[in-house]
Design a protein around this motif. Structure first.
Motif, PDB file in Angstrom:
ATOM      1  N   LYS B  36      33.085 -26.570  14.605  1.00  0.00           N
ATOM      2  CA  LYS B  36      32.784 -25.100  14.414  1.00  0.00           C
ATOM      3  C   LYS B  36      31.305 -24.752  14.400  1.00  0.00           C
ATOM      4  O   LYS B  36      30.565 -25.454  13.913  1.00  0.00           O
ATOM      5  CB  LYS B  36      33.842 -24.411  13.162  1.00  0.00           C
ATOM      6  CG  LYS B  36      35.012 -25.141  13.254  1.00  0.00           C
ATOM      7  CD  LYS B  36      35.869 -24.182  14.461  1.00  0.00           C
ATOM      8  CE  LYS B  36      37.194 -24.743  14.508  1.00  0.00           C
ATOM      9  NZ  LYS B  36      37.613 -24.672  15.983  1.00  0.00           N
ATOM     10  N   CYS B  44      25.754 -26.271   6.607  1.00  0.00           N
ATOM     11  CA  CYS B  44      27.236 -26.216   6.569  1.00  0.00           C
ATOM     12  C   CYS B  44      28.187 -27.230   7.102  1.00  0.00           C
ATOM     13  O   CYS B  44      29.134 -27.714   6.324  1.00  0.00           O
ATOM     14  CB  CYS B  44      27.950 -24.918   6.862  1.00  0.00           C
ATOM     15  SG  CYS B  44      28.380 -24.946   8.681  1.00  0.00           S
ATOM     16  N   GLY B  45      27.595 -28.107   7.977  1.00  0.00           N
ATOM     17  CA  GLY B  45      28.352 -29.235   8.494  1.00  0.00           C
ATOM     18  C   GLY B  45      29.616 -29.048   9.171  1.00  0.00           C
ATOM     19  O   GLY B  45      30.268 -30.236   9.622  1.00  0.00           O
ATOM     20  N   ALA B  46      29.796 -27.768   9.533  1.00  0.00           N
ATOM     21  CA  ALA B  46      31.213 -27.412  10.314  1.00  0.00           C
ATOM     22  C   ALA B  46      31.017 -27.883  11.864  1.00  0.00           C
ATOM     23  O   ALA B  46      32.072 -28.258  12.365  1.00  0.00           O
ATOM     24  CB  ALA B  46      31.398 -25.922  10.351  1.00  0.00           C
ATOM     25  N   PHE B  96      43.208 -29.458   3.151  1.00  0.00           N
ATOM     26  CA  PHE B  96      42.353 -28.591   3.570  1.00  0.00           C
ATOM     27  C   PHE B  96      43.366 -27.350   3.308  1.00  0.00           C
ATOM     28  O   PHE B  96      44.312 -27.226   2.717  1.00  0.00           O
ATOM     29  CB  PHE B  96      42.380 -28.578   5.315  1.00  0.00           C
ATOM     30  CG  PHE B  96      43.731 -28.741   5.729  1.00  0.00           C
ATOM     31  CD1 PHE B  96      44.564 -27.548   5.744  1.00  0.00           C
ATOM     32  CD2 PHE B  96      44.238 -30.100   5.920  1.00  0.00           C
ATOM     33  CE1 PHE B  96      45.761 -27.801   6.208  1.00  0.00           C
ATOM     34  CE2 PHE B  96      45.561 -30.029   6.225  1.00  0.00           C
ATOM     35  CZ  PHE B  96      46.430 -28.922   6.433  1.00  0.00           C
ATOM     36  N   CYS B  98      41.914 -23.373   4.645  1.00  0.00           N
ATOM     37  CA  CYS B  98      41.839 -22.548   5.818  1.00  0.00           C
ATOM     38  C   CYS B  98      41.408 -23.709   7.057  1.00  0.00           C
ATOM     39  O   CYS B  98      41.643 -22.984   8.269  1.00  0.00           O
ATOM     40  CB  CYS B  98      40.891 -21.761   5.645  1.00  0.00           C
ATOM     41  SG  CYS B  98      39.038 -22.111   5.865  1.00  0.00           S
ATOM     42  N   GLY B  99      41.089 -24.733   6.696  1.00  0.00           N
ATOM     43  CA  GLY B  99      41.146 -25.674   7.646  1.00  0.00           C
ATOM     44  C   GLY B  99      39.687 -25.661   8.505  1.00  0.00           C
ATOM     45  O   GLY B  99      39.446 -26.406   9.346  1.00  0.00           O
ATOM     46  N   PHE B 100      38.848 -24.708   8.333  1.00  0.00           N
ATOM     47  CA  PHE B 100      37.505 -24.359   9.099  1.00  0.00           C
ATOM     48  C   PHE B 100      36.671 -25.504   9.085  1.00  0.00           C
ATOM     49  O   PHE B 100      35.971 -25.960   9.886  1.00  0.00           O
ATOM     50  CB  PHE B 100      37.032 -23.126   8.712  1.00  0.00           C
ATOM     51  CG  PHE B 100      36.060 -22.520   9.979  1.00  0.00           C
ATOM     52  CD1 PHE B 100      36.823 -21.799  10.896  1.00  0.00           C
ATOM     53  CD2 PHE B 100      34.583 -22.590   9.771  1.00  0.00           C
ATOM     54  CE1 PHE B 100      36.009 -21.363  11.919  1.00  0.00           C
ATOM     55  CE2 PHE B 100      33.725 -22.344  10.815  1.00  0.00           C
ATOM     56  CZ  PHE B 100      34.335 -21.500  11.866  1.00  0.00           C
ATOM     57  N   CYS B 101      36.693 -26.120   7.906  1.00  0.00           N
ATOM     58  CA  CYS B 101      35.780 -27.197   7.628  1.00  0.00           C
ATOM     59  C   CYS B 101      36.311 -28.415   7.992  1.00  0.00           C
ATOM     60  O   CYS B 101      35.519 -29.398   8.024  1.00  0.00           O
ATOM     61  CB  CYS B 101      35.358 -27.467   5.906  1.00  0.00           C
ATOM     62  SG  CYS B 101      36.843 -27.982   5.028  1.00  0.00           S
ATOM     63  N   PRO B 103      37.606 -30.145  10.782  1.00  0.00           N
ATOM     64  CA  PRO B 103      37.133 -31.154  11.774  1.00  0.00           C
ATOM     65  C   PRO B 103      35.625 -31.895  11.455  1.00  0.00           C
ATOM     66  O   PRO B 103      35.703 -32.907  11.524  1.00  0.00           O
ATOM     67  CB  PRO B 103      36.833 -30.087  13.075  1.00  0.00           C
ATOM     68  CG  PRO B 103      37.692 -28.970  12.660  1.00  0.00           C
ATOM     69  CD  PRO B 103      37.919 -28.675  11.255  1.00  0.00           C
ATOM     70  N   ASN B 131      28.870 -31.207   4.030  1.00  0.00           N
ATOM     71  CA  ASN B 131      29.968 -30.610   4.584  1.00  0.00           C
ATOM     72  C   ASN B 131      30.625 -29.503   3.707  1.00  0.00           C
ATOM     73  O   ASN B 131      31.212 -30.052   2.710  1.00  0.00           O
ATOM     74  CB  ASN B 131      31.341 -31.607   5.089  1.00  0.00           C
ATOM     75  CG  ASN B 131      30.758 -32.215   6.300  1.00  0.00           C
ATOM     76  OD1 ASN B 131      29.968 -33.236   6.145  1.00  0.00           O
ATOM     77  ND2 ASN B 131      31.019 -31.891   7.430  1.00  0.00           N
ATOM     78  N   LEU B 132      30.136 -28.238   3.815  1.00  0.00           N
ATOM     79  CA  LEU B 132      30.650 -27.393   2.853  1.00  0.00           C
ATOM     80  C   LEU B 132      31.973 -26.951   2.972  1.00  0.00           C
ATOM     81  O   LEU B 132      32.452 -26.807   4.011  1.00  0.00           O
ATOM     82  CB  LEU B 132      29.696 -26.107   2.768  1.00  0.00           C
ATOM     83  CG  LEU B 132      28.257 -26.272   2.647  1.00  0.00           C
ATOM     84  CD1 LEU B 132      27.575 -25.062   2.853  1.00  0.00           C
ATOM     85  CD2 LEU B 132      27.941 -26.784   1.068  1.00  0.00           C
ATOM     86  N   CYS B 133      32.755 -26.914   1.886  1.00  0.00           N
ATOM     87  CA  CYS B 133      33.991 -26.499   1.852  1.00  0.00           C
ATOM     88  C   CYS B 133      34.464 -25.371   0.832  1.00  0.00           C
ATOM     89  O   CYS B 133      33.786 -25.640  -0.327  1.00  0.00           O
ATOM     90  CB  CYS B 133      35.123 -27.447   1.808  1.00  0.00           C
ATOM     91  SG  CYS B 133      36.630 -26.861   1.662  1.00  0.00           S
TER      92      CYS B 133
ATOM     93  N   TYR C  69      40.720 -20.260  15.863  1.00  0.00           N
ATOM     94  CA  TYR C  69      40.079 -19.129  15.295  1.00  0.00           C
ATOM     95  C   TYR C  69      39.537 -18.226  16.355  1.00  0.00           C
ATOM     96  O   TYR C  69      39.488 -18.688  17.422  1.00  0.00           O
ATOM     97  CB  TYR C  69      38.948 -19.775  14.351  1.00  0.00           C
ATOM     98  CG  TYR C  69      39.370 -20.645  13.363  1.00  0.00           C
ATOM     99  CD1 TYR C  69      39.832 -20.383  11.975  1.00  0.00           C
ATOM    100  CD2 TYR C  69      39.276 -22.097  13.645  1.00  0.00           C
ATOM    101  CE1 TYR C  69      40.329 -21.304  11.162  1.00  0.00           C
ATOM    102  CE2 TYR C  69      39.593 -22.921  12.865  1.00  0.00           C
ATOM    103  CZ  TYR C  69      40.169 -22.470  11.329  1.00  0.00           C
ATOM    104  OH  TYR C  69      40.720 -23.631  10.780  1.00  0.00           O
ATOM    105  N   GLY C 512      44.442 -19.835   4.746  1.00  0.00           N
ATOM    106  CA  GLY C 512      44.167 -21.078   4.189  1.00  0.00           C
ATOM    107  C   GLY C 512      45.020 -21.333   2.807  1.00  0.00           C
ATOM    108  O   GLY C 512      45.205 -22.415   2.537  1.00  0.00           O
TER     109      GLY C 512
END
Ligand SMILES: Cc1cc2nc3c(=O)[nH]c(=O)nc-3n(C[C@H](O)[C@H](O)[C@H](O)COP(=O)(O)OP(=O)(O)OC[C@H]3O[C@@H](n4cnc5c(N)ncnc54)[C@H](O)[C@@H]3O)c2cc1C
Ligand code: FES
Ligand code: FES
Lengths: 306, 161, 804
Positions: B36, B44-46, B96, B98-101, B103, B131-133, C69, C512
């Motif tokens: 992402k 952010c590491g996404a 997780f 929201c799951g955005f982080c 992957p 990797n920010l969460c 998304y 989330g």
């Protein structure tokens, strides 16, 4: 899985467009090729190593160079080795390679301490020592250790090779002694500096992935129980990394003690010219210099061979 | 320019502009949107993927720099019926929100465990610090990695290392 | 896949109720259209779904990296939009010239505010422009939108737009903005909302009190930082309908705003939300949606817009900074008799959710304490800074930081132990809230006791090495579920499928927090089937019923109640259908183990699927239930604030242990023990996740995060390099305990847990810092620099006191 809302797989590849402005990309295999490209295109060519500084810069830039020269494939820029001159780091050595090197652990442990504080794993995997030094921000984290260990850099260009102390290589914020057609080849910590007591500390706004508010490094020798040839380097407290020469002078020839180190910390603070910015006030940076200097001296002493 | 990479075991070629990032190559040209875009500047590491087994921020590499190299993205780890052990444990422990982080986290965790199969809690925290969460506070992520590496997620040695 | 039904996770209250209550289905449920829930929850021997650590239905796509998304979606021929934002924090727009920009390569269209049918929007007042047309009021205001073939081309074109401004004076400080002399940002006063709460005679009580304490506390502006930036795509269907894909957390109201601003009927607009990559209150407002819709209309092509991280900081909403003055009268035994609070809330450039924030902040500012004499005066003030809006806790973290810091100061002065003074004053069952609401399911004392016991309160303090000192701090809180009096309804539809599984339609959005999971568990529990037997379909205005959104910790309670009621209705149809088939009365039936069976005669049973088929094919009454729920509230009196603003409240305590480096001021939070009430935990794993995540936001608020502005109102740190949020290395070990409670008005006794989790964190950390080094930090964040300065001032004031 389909990546779109309502149209079934009706289209192929879609180019969303880059967030970088167009440039030409060249990836020379040798230093000579790189020098030739730079000479032909200077000043409209820029080097790219790990890209962790330069790509960020390009993404924010309103103008980009014509040519971006990727030097990450140049073998002369690789490797950490012990030579007759000392410990040599190719400019393309990554921070991760520094952290994993047994040679560094044995001869210049503080280099690993500094490398560990740079960004996070992903940044250290890509980011190179050369890139770090050439970017030359005042807070450059590999700077203080290398200066406290009296490192010299090798530069090459169309006019030949130059070797200079790292202290002279750092000219100002984001400004080095490199000419537009020059490259940084390697960094050497001289033999006599290897294995001395040396310690690095960085203060940031948090623990993970932090830029330095202040970073400090001290390296010392002991001569019959007295401090000798003390070198203190401070980052983020002046336009470039500085040496706290008065504090060094204060310490040389004296028996180490906590009080003496505290005094040296106070002295070091008088030599720095930190700025006020949104990250911290100059006053707080001075406090950190005092504390940091004192602490790295104490740790360097612990590590000094007796 | 044409870029050929081996991604998730498959050789793929795409024609992209020189200034294309690896992240854009994956997401926009190779239909691999798992990594992402969270910041575009390495914070952010996404966008974390593996290049020759090493974790990198795909937003900070040019596509051209991965020519002929081996790239692994989250899509290369497992599929619906065969989850990678890390994917399975993230699912079991709801690691997780929201799951955005996720992957990027899972890829960073894989890079860690490939090198260090039994990391301490501190080593895990260190390995994930890029990797920010915003959702989980990292607790369940750290616990999942402890678990999958065969260690019970005790907090005893936390942070003191 | 055979669902695993495991009862061991059941929590106590539900367990005991299951044994106790086996009564008939209350008749009132046959007519629940008005949305009021009977006070005896009908919970009986059903297939247990509630209380389980059910695996999230969205987990597989998440771990596979396959969740779609908005930014992962593309449409053929799609364009990209970038927004030109204001150069000034406050200025009149004299002219806008887009002609050069329109000639740039790849540019297909531009849009200005004048082209938008109704340019303003907002949840309370419509004071915020989608694109500023006559005036800009902060630097995040958009002025022109450009649609181009690529993002870079759109970006490049922005530089060619010429906007002439007449700069106006800025005002960045809310206290300055209140003065008559301050430049006016909208209309003729910057004070745009006020709230008053009055009870008893506060002046008399302060005069009579043994001691009076005062304190001022300030909080900073922080960002939600959802990892996924705001994103949307607009396209026009060949039918002439507008379809918007959006990262909005509130699609129903989002559609209403889109309809209003575009002047279109709602049935012609479809808003589809994806799974949202983090919300925390920041994605409750429309941002780009109508702009993209108009650009899509102009160009005849789909248009996408994704915020950059910088857009996210400068133009999306943020948390309100508060300035809070407390005056508290206490008896010598530590009983609080009077409290006066003045709150000035920095309302940013537009109202957004300031009304709700101010309302919640004012009510909660008194603390979870029995105080007979109260006066709270709160006002929200416009400044020329980033819009402040909804953010996890709506003012509660701010006031909790103040009332709990103040509480420790009072305790210290009186020589009373911090836990003890809280227990002395804490609400109990039946306490009268500051607005005169009788409180139920009150467990603040329990949360204090559990947290203290699990933490080992008052053990292991002191110096840890030569320059670090260890301390511990406690803070408790109360927090309401749902909006402040505002309409707060959710509707739901439950459809029983012909194989006995069921589908739930809800307009809420999965951001989330796990709502799809929890809402499915509620429906499953009611229908006597397993959580895996449910599919929750959410967040599509064409198919799902109205819902006021994933906001205000309301989803489990409000949407959950709506789903519970809808499931009850569907079940009623199943019972009515099955009764004659089994030769019994409907009241004798129960839904359990995927069957409709006669109570106490499990062998007399029909499969739910068979009953559903019979209902539809034979009886002409499909097993379909729909219902809505709106928490029962009573409007607050404008003069005194008395009323019943919320359906219910939750309570919690957090205790932090910190090490403070006395030479650098660095604070390391070592651990936080949290004891939270959420009513019945429908899914304990998700409750823990909420608490852990909320605490990480609390740690950020306490120690690191702050949006900084220069004198011109320009943000200094709109990026993740310089906006410091906690990484994995900065987070303490977190231990979560769920406090038993049961709310008779909640679905299966559940309340909510999303926001309260980040409320007490900053307060307990500040109290721990005090405990460690004896300095009171009165403004957040407690950066190392601030802490060190306080330590230095302490040493100057009392040089000898700190001998170790
Ligand atoms: C998230 C993040 C965190 C970071 N944290 C830190 C930190 O904590 N501390 C820190 O010090 N830095 C930090 N950095 C900055 C950066 O990672 C380091 O400076 C890194 O070492 C740069 O190396 P690079 O190879 O990526 O350089 P590049 O970006 O490739 O190049 C940087 C500059 O050096 C020039 N250059 C590169 N190689 C040569 C050469 N051989 N000869 C001449 N010029 C050359 C380039 O032209 C460019 O101007 C961070 C960066 C990111 C993205
Ligand atoms: S998008 Fe690459 S690090 Fe954030
Ligand atoms: S789960 Fe949302 S950012 Fe990590």
């Amino acid at each position: 899985m389909p990546r779109f809302g309502m149209f079934p797989a009706a289209f192929g590849l879609f180019d969303r467009g880059s967030t970088l402005k167009p440039f030409e990309y060249l990836a020379p295999d040798t230093v000579d090729e790189a020098v030739a490209i730079l000479t032909d295109n200077a000043p409209d060519a820029r080097l790219l190593a790990g890209g962790t500084d330069y790509l960020v810069e390009l993404k924010h830039a309103s103008e980009v160079p014509k040519v971006v020269v990727d030097v990450s494939g140049i073998s002369e820029f690789k490797g950490i080795e012990l030579t007759d001159k000392g410990l040599r780091f190719g400019s393309g050595v990554t921070h991760t390679e520094i952290m994993e090197s047994d040679l560094v652990a044995e001869h210049a442990l503080a280099m690993q301490e500094a490398a560990l504080t740079i960004g996070a794993v992903q940044t250290r995997n890509l980011g190179t020592l050369g890139g770090n030094l050439v970017t030359c921000v005042p807070s450059v984290d590999s700077g203080p250790v290398l200066i406290a260990l009296d490192a010299a850099v090798t530069i090459t260009g169309s006019k030949g090779i130059r070797i200079m102390p790292l202290l002279d290589f750092f000219v100002g914020p984001r400004k080095t002694a490199l000419e537009p057609d020059e490259l940084l080849v390697d960094i050497v910590i001289p033999k006599e500096m290897l294995g001395r007591g040396c310690s690095f500390r960085k203060f940031g706004l948090r623990k993970g992935q932090a830029l330095a508010l202040v970073n400090t490094c001290a390296s010392i020798d002991l001569d019959a129980g007295k401090l000798a040839d003390v070198r203190i380097a401070l980052g983020a407290v002046a336009p470039t990394v500085i040496r706290a020469v008065k504090a060094e002078k204060l310490l040389n020839g004296k028996a180490p003690s906590d009080d003496l180190f505290a005094e040296a910390g106070d002295m070091a603070a008088t030599e720095a010219k930190p700025i006020n910015d949104f990250r911290a006030s100059a006053g707080y940076r001075l406090d950190l210099i005092r504390t940091g200097t004192k602490r790295v001296l104490a740790e360097a002493l612990e590590r000094a061979p007796r | 320019m044409d870029v050929t990479i081996k991604v998730n075991g498959r050789e793929r070629t795409a024609s992209v502009a020189a200034e294309t990032t690896l992240l854009s190559l994956l997401r926009d040209s190779l239909d691999l949107p798992g990594a992402k875009l969270g910041c575009d500047v390495g914070d952010c590491g996404a966008c974390t993927v593996l290049v020759d087994g090493m974790s990198v921020n795909a937003c900070l590499m040019l596509a051209a720099q991965v020519q002929d190299r081996d790239v692994t993205t989250i899509e290369g780890l497992g599929d619906y019926d065969h989850l990678h052990p890390l994917q399975a444990v993230f699912e079991q422990e709801s690691s997780f929100q929201c799951g955005f982080c996720a992957p990027g986290m899972i890829i960073s965790a894989k890079a860690l465990l490939d090198e260090n199969p039994k990391p301490t809690e501190y080593e895990i925290r260190e390995a994930l610090s890029g990797n920010l969460c915003r959702c989980t506070g990292y607790t369940k992520i750290i616990e999942a990695i402890m678990d999958v590496s065969g260690q019970s997620a005790s907090h005893a040695d936390s942070k003191s290392a | 896949m055979a669902p695993k039904v495991d009862v061991k996770e059941r929590t106590k209250p539900l367990e005991s109720l299951k044994q106790a209550d086996d009564g008939p289905v209350p008749a009132v449920l046959r007519d629940i259209g008005h949305g009021l829930l009977p006070l005896t929850p009908e919970v009986n021997k059903q297939t247990p779904a509630v209380g389980q650590r059910v695996t999230r239905p969205d987990s597989r796509p998440h771990v596979l990296g396959k969740t779609v998304y908005i930014d992962d979606m593309t449409f053929p021929d799609m364009l990209y939009t970038k927004i030109l934002r204001s150069e000034y924090a406050h200025a009149k727009i004299l002219s806008i010239d887009v002609s050069e920009a329109e000639k740039m390569p790849g540019v297909v269209a531009t849009l200005t505010g004048k082209e938008i049918p109704v340019v303003t929007f907002g949840p309370s007042y419509q004071d915020q422009p989608l694109l500023a047309d006559d005036k800009v009021r902060h630097m995040g205001d958009g002025v022109v939108a450009v649609a181009a073939e690529t993002e870079q081309q759109a970006q490049d074109a922005l530089a060619k737009i010429k906007v002439e401004y007449e700069p106006l004076e800025t005002v960045l400080d809310p206290l300055e903005a209140m003065k008559d002399s301050a430049p006016k940002i909208h209309g003729d006063s910057n004070i745009y909302a006020t709230k008053t709460i009055k009870k008893g005679d506060v002046d008399q009580a302060l005069a009579d009190a043994d001691y009076v304490f005062e304190g001022q506390f300030k909080t900073q502006m922080v960002e939600h930082v959802p990892l996924e930036p705001h994103a949307s795509i607009a396209l026009w269907e060949p039918t002439g309908d507008l379809h918007v894909y959006s990262s909005l957390g509130r699609i129903t109201l989002g559609r209403a705003d889109i309809a209003r601003t575009l002047d279109m009927p709602m049935n012609r607009i479809r808003v589809t939300a994806t799974i949202v990559g983090g919300n925390f209150g920041g994605k409750n407002e429309i941002t780009l949606e109508p702009i993209l819709a108009l650009l899509a209309k102009k160009t005849g092509r789909p248009v996408k817009g994704v915020f950059t991280r910088e857009d996210e900081f400068i133009s999306s909403t943020t948390r309100h900074p508060f300035v809070m003055d407390y005056t508290t009268g206490v008896t010598k035994d530590g009983i609080i008799v009077a409290r006066k609070v003045r709150i000035v809330c920095d309302g940013g450039a537009y109202c957004s959710w300031s009304e709700t924030t101010l309302g919640k902040g004012a009510i909660l500012s008194v603390g979870p304490y029995n105080i007979d004499n109260i006066k709270v005066e709160a006002s929200a003030v416009y400044t020329t800074k980033t819009t402040t809006g909804a953010m996890r806790g709506f003012g509660a973290p701010q006031v909790c930081f103040a009332y709990e810091s103040h509480m420790d100061d009072i305790a210290r002065e009186l020589g009373i132990e911090p836990l003890e003074i809280r227990l002395k004053n804490a609400f109990h069952e039946g306490s009268d809230s500051p607005t005169g609401q009788v409180l139920e399911s009150v467990v603040v004392k329990e949360s204090l006791e559990i947290a203290a016991e699990k933490f080992g309160w008052q053990e292991g303090k002191g110096k840890t090495n030569s320059n670090k000192r260890r301390g511990q701090g406690i803070a408790c809180m109360w927090y309401p579920i749902g909006f402040t009096v505002l309409a707060n309804s959710s509707a739901a539809v439950v459809k029983v499928n012909e194989d006995g599984t069921a589908t739930v339609l809800t307009g809420t959005v999965e951001t989330g927090q796990g709502s799809l999971t929890v809402l499915g568990q509620i429906a499953a529990e009611e229908l006597g089937i397993a959580a895996d037997d449910i599919k929750v379909v959410s967040a599509d205005t064409d198919t799902t019923p109205m819902d006021t959104g994933a906001i205000a910790s309301r989803t489990t309670y409000v949407t959950g109640n709506a789903i519970l009621l809808a499931a009850k209705k569907a079940k009623m149809i199943l019972f009515d259908t099955a009764a004659p088939m089994l030769g019994v009365k409907p009241e004798q039936l129960e839904a359990r183990d995927r069957k409709i069976q006669v109570k106490n005669f499990p062998q007399k049973a029909l499969s739910i699927g068979d009953v559903a088929l019979q209902a539809q094919f034979v009886n002409g009454q499909p097993a379909l239930g729909s219902a809505s729920f709106n928490p029962h509230t009573v409007a607050m009196d404008p003069e005194t604030g008395q009323g019943k603003p919320f359906g219910t409240y939750v309570y919690a305590t957090q205790i932090a242990e910190v090490d403070v480096d006395e030479e650098t001021g660095e604070v390391e939070v070592l651990r936080i023990v949290a004891a939270h009430d959420c009513g019945t935990p429908i899914n304990p794993a998700l409750v823990e996740g909420q608490v852990e995540g909320g605490i990480s936001m609390g740690v950020g608020l306490a120690l690191y995060e702050e949006m900084l502005f220069d004198d011109n109102g320009k943000q200094i740190n709109p990026n993740l390099t310089n906006y410091i949020m906690p990484t994995s290395l900065d987070m303490p070990e977190v231990e979560v305990h769920i406090v038993d409670s049961y709310d008779p008005t909640g679905p299966f006794g559940a309340k909510g847990v999303g926001e309260p989790t980040s409320v007490p964190t900053a307060a307990c950390i500040m109290n721990a810092i005090y405990d460690a080094v004896g300095v009171r930090i009165t403004s957040l964040p407690a950066t190392a620099e601030k802490v060190l300065k306080a330590i230095q001032e302490r040493d100057q004031a009392q040089p000898k006191q700190i001998a170790s």
